[in-house]
Design a protein around this motif. Structure first.
Motif, mmCIF file in Angstrom:
data_model
loop_
_atom_site.group_PDB
_atom_site.id
_atom_site.type_symbol
_atom_site.label_atom_id
_atom_site.label_comp_id
_atom_site.label_asym_id
_atom_site.label_seq_id
_atom_site.Cartn_x
_atom_site.Cartn_y
_atom_site.Cartn_z
ATOM 1 N N LYS A 32 -3.112 22.349 -23.907
ATOM 2 C CA LYS A 32 -2.499 21.063 -24.108
ATOM 3 C C LYS A 32 -1.038 21.157 -23.197
ATOM 4 O O LYS A 32 -0.848 20.166 -22.449
ATOM 5 C CB LYS A 32 -2.179 20.766 -25.397
ATOM 6 C CG LYS A 32 -3.353 20.239 -26.226
ATOM 7 C CD LYS A 32 -2.913 19.700 -27.855
ATOM 8 C CE LYS A 32 -2.070 18.892 -27.729
ATOM 9 N NZ LYS A 32 -1.737 18.130 -29.377
ATOM 10 N N LYS A 33 -0.708 22.314 -23.270
ATOM 11 C CA LYS A 33 0.639 22.213 -22.460
ATOM 12 C C LYS A 33 0.325 22.091 -21.031
ATOM 13 O O LYS A 33 0.984 21.413 -20.353
ATOM 14 C CB LYS A 33 1.652 23.442 -22.785
ATOM 15 C CG LYS A 33 2.222 23.136 -24.193
ATOM 16 C CD LYS A 33 3.093 24.371 -24.526
ATOM 17 C CE LYS A 33 3.807 24.386 -26.039
ATOM 18 N NZ LYS A 33 4.791 25.562 -26.119
ATOM 19 N N CYS A 34 -0.480 22.976 -20.811
ATOM 20 C CA CYS A 34 -1.046 23.082 -19.088
ATOM 21 C C CYS A 34 -1.416 21.797 -18.661
ATOM 22 O O CYS A 34 -1.100 21.230 -17.748
ATOM 23 C CB CYS A 34 -2.062 24.225 -19.035
ATOM 24 S SG CYS A 34 -1.378 25.967 -19.277
ATOM 25 N N GLN A 35 -2.107 20.984 -19.511
ATOM 26 C CA GLN A 35 -2.730 19.623 -19.160
ATOM 27 C C GLN A 35 -1.639 18.613 -19.001
ATOM 28 O O GLN A 35 -1.334 17.879 -17.946
ATOM 29 C CB GLN A 35 -3.782 19.106 -19.952
ATOM 30 C CG GLN A 35 -4.273 17.722 -19.786
ATOM 31 C CD GLN A 35 -5.131 17.812 -18.703
ATOM 32 O OE1 GLN A 35 -6.052 18.538 -18.402
ATOM 33 N NE2 GLN A 35 -4.740 17.138 -17.510
ATOM 34 N N ALA A 36 -0.588 18.805 -19.864
ATOM 35 C CA ALA A 36 0.690 17.746 -19.843
ATOM 36 C C ALA A 36 1.292 18.047 -18.569
ATOM 37 O O ALA A 36 1.798 17.327 -17.811
ATOM 38 C CB ALA A 36 1.389 17.874 -20.849
ATOM 39 N N ALA A 37 1.405 19.239 -18.318
ATOM 40 C CA ALA A 37 2.380 19.861 -16.728
ATOM 41 C C ALA A 37 1.316 19.241 -15.590
ATOM 42 O O ALA A 37 1.919 18.950 -14.777
ATOM 43 C CB ALA A 37 2.419 21.265 -16.852
ATOM 44 N N ALA A 38 0.096 19.391 -15.815
ATOM 45 C CA ALA A 38 -0.670 19.071 -14.608
ATOM 46 C C ALA A 38 -0.589 17.590 -14.372
ATOM 47 O O ALA A 38 -0.691 16.794 -13.442
ATOM 48 C CB ALA A 38 -2.111 19.386 -14.837
ATOM 49 N N ASN A 39 -0.418 16.830 -15.361
ATOM 50 C CA ASN A 39 -0.380 15.195 -15.468
ATOM 51 C C ASN A 39 1.082 15.035 -14.847
ATOM 52 O O ASN A 39 1.332 14.241 -13.725
ATOM 53 C CB ASN A 39 -0.444 14.657 -16.949
ATOM 54 C CG ASN A 39 -1.649 14.771 -17.574
ATOM 55 O OD1 ASN A 39 -2.724 14.621 -16.833
ATOM 56 N ND2 ASN A 39 -1.621 14.623 -18.804
ATOM 57 N N GLY A 40 2.215 15.622 -15.151
ATOM 58 C CA GLY A 40 3.491 15.564 -14.424
ATOM 59 C C GLY A 40 3.453 15.837 -12.932
ATOM 60 O O GLY A 40 3.972 14.980 -12.256
ATOM 61 N N VAL A 41 2.538 16.905 -12.531
ATOM 62 C CA VAL A 41 2.417 17.136 -11.026
ATOM 63 C C VAL A 41 1.744 15.849 -10.363
ATOM 64 O O VAL A 41 2.252 15.616 -9.225
ATOM 65 C CB VAL A 41 1.578 18.506 -10.803
ATOM 66 C CG1 VAL A 41 1.135 18.566 -9.352
ATOM 67 C CG2 VAL A 41 2.510 19.758 -11.452
ATOM 68 N N MET A 42 0.611 15.356 -11.189
ATOM 69 C CA MET A 42 -0.038 14.150 -10.547
ATOM 70 C C MET A 42 0.571 13.023 -10.627
ATOM 71 O O MET A 42 0.683 12.175 -9.586
ATOM 72 C CB MET A 42 -1.365 13.972 -11.259
ATOM 73 C CG MET A 42 -2.433 15.006 -10.916
ATOM 74 S SD MET A 42 -3.945 14.684 -11.516
ATOM 75 C CE MET A 42 -3.934 15.174 -13.291
ATOM 76 N N VAL A 43 1.651 12.878 -11.380
ATOM 77 C CA VAL A 43 2.557 11.567 -11.300
ATOM 78 C C VAL A 43 3.734 11.638 -10.352
ATOM 79 O O VAL A 43 3.931 10.873 -9.486
ATOM 80 C CB VAL A 43 3.238 11.380 -12.848
ATOM 81 C CG1 VAL A 43 4.137 10.545 -12.585
ATOM 82 C CG2 VAL A 43 2.357 11.099 -13.918
ATOM 83 N N GLY A 44 3.902 13.013 -10.138
ATOM 84 C CA GLY A 44 4.995 13.336 -9.024
ATOM 85 C C GLY A 44 4.325 13.036 -7.517
ATOM 86 O O GLY A 44 4.798 12.387 -6.729
ATOM 87 N N ALA A 45 3.133 13.583 -7.695
ATOM 88 C CA ALA A 45 2.153 13.258 -6.065
ATOM 89 C C ALA A 45 2.139 11.824 -5.945
ATOM 90 O O ALA A 45 2.273 11.212 -4.600
ATOM 91 C CB ALA A 45 0.873 13.926 -6.443
ATOM 92 N N ALA A 46 1.639 11.041 -7.032
ATOM 93 C CA ALA A 46 1.474 9.548 -7.034
ATOM 94 C C ALA A 46 2.962 8.872 -6.527
ATOM 95 O O ALA A 46 2.715 7.787 -5.553
ATOM 96 C CB ALA A 46 1.100 8.928 -8.184
ATOM 97 N N LEU A 47 4.162 9.261 -6.917
ATOM 98 C CA LEU A 47 5.140 8.711 -6.665
ATOM 99 C C LEU A 47 5.538 9.060 -5.210
ATOM 100 O O LEU A 47 5.894 8.246 -4.149
ATOM 101 C CB LEU A 47 6.419 9.234 -7.451
ATOM 102 C CG LEU A 47 6.421 8.675 -8.752
ATOM 103 C CD1 LEU A 47 7.315 9.368 -9.538
ATOM 104 C CD2 LEU A 47 6.521 7.072 -8.924
#
Length: 540
Positions: free
Chosen positions: A96-111
């Motif tokens: 769960k924590k790794c998935q949340a971190a991966a989502n943060g990376v993808m949001v940063g990539a989208a920005l």
């Protein structure tokens, strides 16, 4: 229909979590596979304009192509890095924590990619593609593991097959969003590439509302109360004694009560490769993942535009015909988990014959799916065989299409048939088998290998296939015919059926191959090698 709806209500927590895991797991993986082709001309113009504004001269066509190839391939390199690191990250921080971190990376990539045009920086596109690859590499490795671990045994095939469904939904979403009437225009391409940031945000908002997987809570954390709460949250009220008993049997097998439980320790990939007790599981993993990359589905998508042009489709309509191919794959993946009639009493009788403790059969949605009726093994070798036949015919029609006009349309029909057989068979069954072959302790390291094979194959095939097409023309499909034929024979001869079996039963089936002679198994157990490997508990 009433029974179906009542089952959806009872298992609503499970179905909700399958949806949440899908929109942030395999969905963005499929989206970025298909979407990058649509804004290619706009991005190349942006590359040239940015370079001209900085240096006063345009780029050469070769330099533009090099930069474009770097942008495309950065996704694969990032995915390779993310999937390789996923085993270590999940062992240390849990899924769960790794998935949340991966989502943060993808949001940063989208920005990053969303602001690239206003910042006049093509480097931001390159960085965003790499970051998307890292985030999706982690998510795509976590998704099949997590969804398999939250599934009751009856719904396991259905849940595992949804990984392929969300992947194809991502492909179709990328094709739809890439149309010039949607986000494929000259001014909206940054938003198009940034779109999966929304799915990452949606999953990040919903994931804290759901529990960790029951197997993690019992086998790794040893938290009996949280384990039972997770089962009630995901599976609703009722008798789930069979699934609970299977997890307890796995706990006893790998962490025997007769010996003290050691501190949790991750099983490294090197140790996984050296383990004799997992030899045939790894053989099957390598065979299935290699076949998934070399079965020809990516080549079909590459070659479909040329076939449609040869069939004299208008250039403006070709993207919509290609969209039809994507929709066809998506629908066939859905059919894999939604068609067929499974005789419940016969299934229950077979379980009793194997002396498996099961709860009374329930009319669940997954029991009517093709993957549950025919099993993983039959869908794999049968799908491979059907794809061999279609590719052989497609090679013939592409070779003869300049002599007979009607051959063009036969080629189009064969492309759709190939995608249907792929979606119904290997697409969903491959993930199901790989999740079901490995125990909780071995699964993260096994999926590190799966991710490396997947991303490396995607990168290498994308680099090499255009040259193969230029050299062999339509005969390039014969290479895939050879791979599929060999894989069909391998699966038919060596893969045990995993449908409806607990991990203990599946392990016993593979031990018949890992230890051909019983004295080898007894010798291994006497030397404490097999239990010693088994007690490594990987934190999620």
């Amino acid at each position: 229909m009433a029974t179906f709806l009542s089952d959806l209500v009872q298992y609503r927590g499970f179905f909700q979590m399958v949806l949440i895991l899908g929109i942030g797991g395999s969905f963005p993986y499929g989206f970025h596979i298909s979407v990058i082709n649509y804004p290619s001309m706009h991005i190349k113009r942006f590359l040239n304009a940015t370079w001209s504004s900085r240096h006063g001269r345009p780029l050469s066509p070769e330099a533009v192509q090099l930069l474009w190839s770097s942008i495309v391939s950065a996704y694969g390199l990032g995915g390779l890095l993310g999937s390789a690191a996923c085993g270590f990250l999940t062992a240390r921080f849990r899924k769960k924590k790794c998935q949340a971190a991966a989502n943060g990376v993808m949001v940063g990539a989208a920005l990053c990619v969303g602001l690239s045009e206003s910042a006049a920086s093509f480097e931001m596109i390159l960085l965003a593609r790499f970051l998307f690859g890292v985030g999706i590499g982690i998510s795509f490795s976590i998704h099949p593991q997590y969804v398999g671990e939250i599934s009751p045994k009856r719904l396991r095939g259905f849940a595992n097959a949804t990984v392929a469904i969300f992947l194809t939904l991502g492909k179709v979403a990328g094709q739809v969003a890439g149309l010039r009437e949607v986000l494929g225009g000259a001014s909206l391409w940054p938003l198009l590439l940034a779109l999966t940031g929304l799915s990452a945000l949606a999953q990040s908002a919903a994931l804290p509302c759901f529990p960790d997987s029951p197997s993690y809570l019992l086998l790794q954390k040893g938290n009996e109360e949280a384990f039972l709460q997770a089962i009630r949250r995901l599976w609703g009220p009722g008798d789930h004694g069979a699934e609970i008993e299977d997890l307890r049997r796995e706990q006893v097998q790998w962490c025997p009560s007769s010996s003290p439980l050691p501190p949790p320790k991750g099983l490294r990939v090197r140790e996984l490769l050296a383990s004799r007790s997992l030899r045939w599981q790894l053989y099957v993993t390598f065979a299935l993942m290699t076949t998934l990359q070399l079965c020809g589905i990516n080549a079909i998508y590459f070659y479909s535009f040329e076939v449609f042009r040869t069939a004299q489709f208008e250039e403006e309509t070709i993207p919509y015909v290609a969209l039809g191919v994507g929709v066809c794959e998506c629908l066939s993946s859905v059919l894999c988990v939604s068609l067929g009639h499974h005789k419940q009493q016969q299934h229950h009788h077979q379980q009793q014959q194997r002396h498996v403790f099961t709860s009374p059969p329930l009319p669940l949605p997954a029991q009517s799916s093709l993957i549950e009726r025919f099993g993983r093994r039959r869908l794999l070798w049968g799908g491979y065989a059907a794809m061999v036949l279609v590719l052989a015919l497609l090679t013939a029609t592409l070779t003869l299409q300049h002599r007979f006009l009607w051959m063009h349309y036969v080629s189009v029909v064969l492309i759709f048939l190939f995608v249907i057989f792929y979606g119904i068979g290997p697409s969903g069954a491959t993930i199901a088998v790989m999740v079901e072959m490995f125990t909780q302790a071995f699964r993260p390291s096994a999926f590190v290998l799966v991710g490396i094979l997947n991303w490396a194959g995607l990168f290498l095939l994308g680099m090499a296939f255009p040259f193969i097409v230029a050299w062999l023309g339509p005969f390039c499909f014969l290479l895939f015919v050879a791979v599929l034929s060999a894989s069909a024979a391998f699966v038919f001869l060596f893969l045990p059926e995993t449908k409806g079996k607990s991990i203990v039963e599946i392990t016993a089936e593979f031990n018949k191959l890992n230890y051909r002679r019983k004295k080898d198994l007894f010798k291994e157990e006497a030397n404490h090698h097999y239990p010693k490997e088994g007690i490594f508990c990987t934190r999620l």
